[in-house]
Design a protein around this motif. Structure first.
Motif, PDB file in Angstrom:
ATOM      1  N   GLU A  93       0.834  -1.204   0.000  1.00  0.00           N
ATOM      2  CA  GLU A  93       0.000   0.000   0.000  1.00  0.00           C
ATOM      3  C   GLU A  93       0.871   1.258   0.000  1.00  0.00           C
ATOM      4  O   GLU A  93       0.588   2.210  -0.735  1.00  0.00           O
ATOM      5  N   ILE A  94       1.913   1.262   0.805  1.00  0.00           N
ATOM      6  CA  ILE A  94       2.821   2.412   0.851  1.00  0.00           C
ATOM      7  C   ILE A  94       3.437   2.651  -0.524  1.00  0.00           C
ATOM      8  O   ILE A  94       3.501   3.780  -1.006  1.00  0.00           O
ATOM      9  N   ALA A  95       3.864   1.574  -1.188  1.00  0.00           N
ATOM     10  CA  ALA A  95       4.467   1.698  -2.514  1.00  0.00           C
ATOM     11  C   ALA A  95       3.477   2.295  -3.515  1.00  0.00           C
ATOM     12  O   ALA A  95       3.829   3.177  -4.305  1.00  0.00           O
ATOM     13  N   ARG A  96       2.220   1.828  -3.484  1.00  0.00           N
ATOM     14  CA  ARG A  96       1.193   2.362  -4.387  1.00  0.00           C
ATOM     15  C   ARG A  96       0.934   3.839  -4.122  1.00  0.00           C
ATOM     16  O   ARG A  96       0.820   4.634  -5.059  1.00  0.00           O
ATOM     17  N   ILE A  97       0.828   4.197  -2.855  1.00  0.00           N
ATOM     18  CA  ILE A  97       0.561   5.595  -2.491  1.00  0.00           C
ATOM     19  C   ILE A  97       1.717   6.490  -2.928  1.00  0.00           C
ATOM     20  O   ILE A  97       1.509   7.550  -3.515  1.00  0.00           O
ATOM     21  N   LEU A  98       2.951   6.061  -2.659  1.00  0.00           N
ATOM     22  CA  LEU A  98       4.116   6.872  -3.031  1.00  0.00           C
ATOM     23  C   LEU A  98       4.214   7.043  -4.543  1.00  0.00           C
ATOM     24  O   LEU A  98       4.607   8.106  -5.030  1.00  0.00           O
ATOM     25  N   GLU A  99       3.844   6.008  -5.283  1.00  0.00           N
ATOM     26  CA  GLU A  99       3.846   6.093  -6.745  1.00  0.00           C
ATOM     27  C   GLU A  99       2.872   7.180  -7.209  1.00  0.00           C
ATOM     28  O   GLU A  99       3.206   8.001  -8.063  1.00  0.00           O
ATOM     29  N   LYS A 100       1.684   7.210  -6.630  1.00  0.00           N
ATOM     30  CA  LYS A 100       0.678   8.224  -6.993  1.00  0.00           C
ATOM     31  C   LYS A 100       1.140   9.626  -6.581  1.00  0.00           C
ATOM     32  O   LYS A 100       0.952  10.594  -7.323  1.00  0.00           O
ATOM     33  N   LEU A 101       1.757   9.731  -5.392  1.00  0.00           N
ATOM     34  CA  LEU A 101       2.216  11.040  -4.919  1.00  0.00           C
ATOM     35  C   LEU A 101       3.323  11.593  -5.806  1.00  0.00           C
ATOM     36  O   LEU A 101       3.412  12.801  -6.027  1.00  0.00           O
ATOM     37  N   ARG A 102       4.184  10.719  -6.316  1.00  0.00           N
ATOM     38  CA  ARG A 102       5.296  11.161  -7.170  1.00  0.00           C
ATOM     39  C   ARG A 102       4.815  11.629  -8.540  1.00  0.00           C
ATOM     40  O   ARG A 102       5.496  12.398  -9.202  1.00  0.00           O
TER      41      ARG A 102
END
Length: 163
Positions: A93-102
């Motif tokens: 989940e953290i990886a998915r969120i960080l991808e969207k934030l970037r």
């Protein structure tokens, strides 16, 4: 086995301003790393989500600006009200969120805090900021829906239209 934990959700606080200022794209449920006096203050509902936001720090998500008032009966062990708190999510989940934030154009804002099964949780939203005309349009739509519901209620009750 030990005594069964509560399974219902007890709302602590909600961030109505976030729903007004942002368009919610996706929501996540995250746990929080808290001190004992923070949990006691949360049980008294002494928390404010108004200026809170989440960001990445060293590959983890941290919650900034969350105000949990000091516990009234706390001693020297009391917490700092606006300290940075770590969010607990699965690595995927953290990886998915960080991808969207970037990708840009989106931010991570807390919508509400609640107790679920005895654990303090925060509902996070990936959100895009609204322009002022979007906010006005949302308010106009809400007012129109309210007026429609009011007229329908009057019609169903058999009351004539006023004024």
């Amino acid at each position: 086995m030990s005594a069964a934990r509560q399974t219902d959700r007890t709302l602590i606080a909600s961030n109505k301003k976030a729903r007004h200022d942002y368009t919610v794209l996706k929501t996540y449920e995250a746990g929080l790393v808290l001190a004992g006096t923070e949990v006691k203050s949360l049980r008294e509902r002494r928390v404010s989500l108004v200026d809170a936001f989440a960001q990445e720090r060293d590959g983890e998500l941290m919650l900034y600006g969350l105000h949990i008032a000091e516990y009234g009966y706390g001693t020297w062990t009391n917490h700092a009200p606006r300290r940075t708190r770590k969010l607990l999510l699965h690595r995927v989940e953290i990886a998915r969120i960080l991808e969207k934030l970037r990708e840009g154009g989106v931010t991570l804002v807390p919508l509400s805090m609640y107790f679920s099964g005895g654990w303090a949780k925060v509902e996070l939203a990936l959100a895009r900021g609204k322009r002022s005309y979007d906010k006005r349009q949302t308010l106009a739509e809400r007012d129109a829906q309210r007026e429609i519901a009011r007229e329908l209620g009057r019609h169903l009750k058999g009351h004539p239209r006023r004024g």
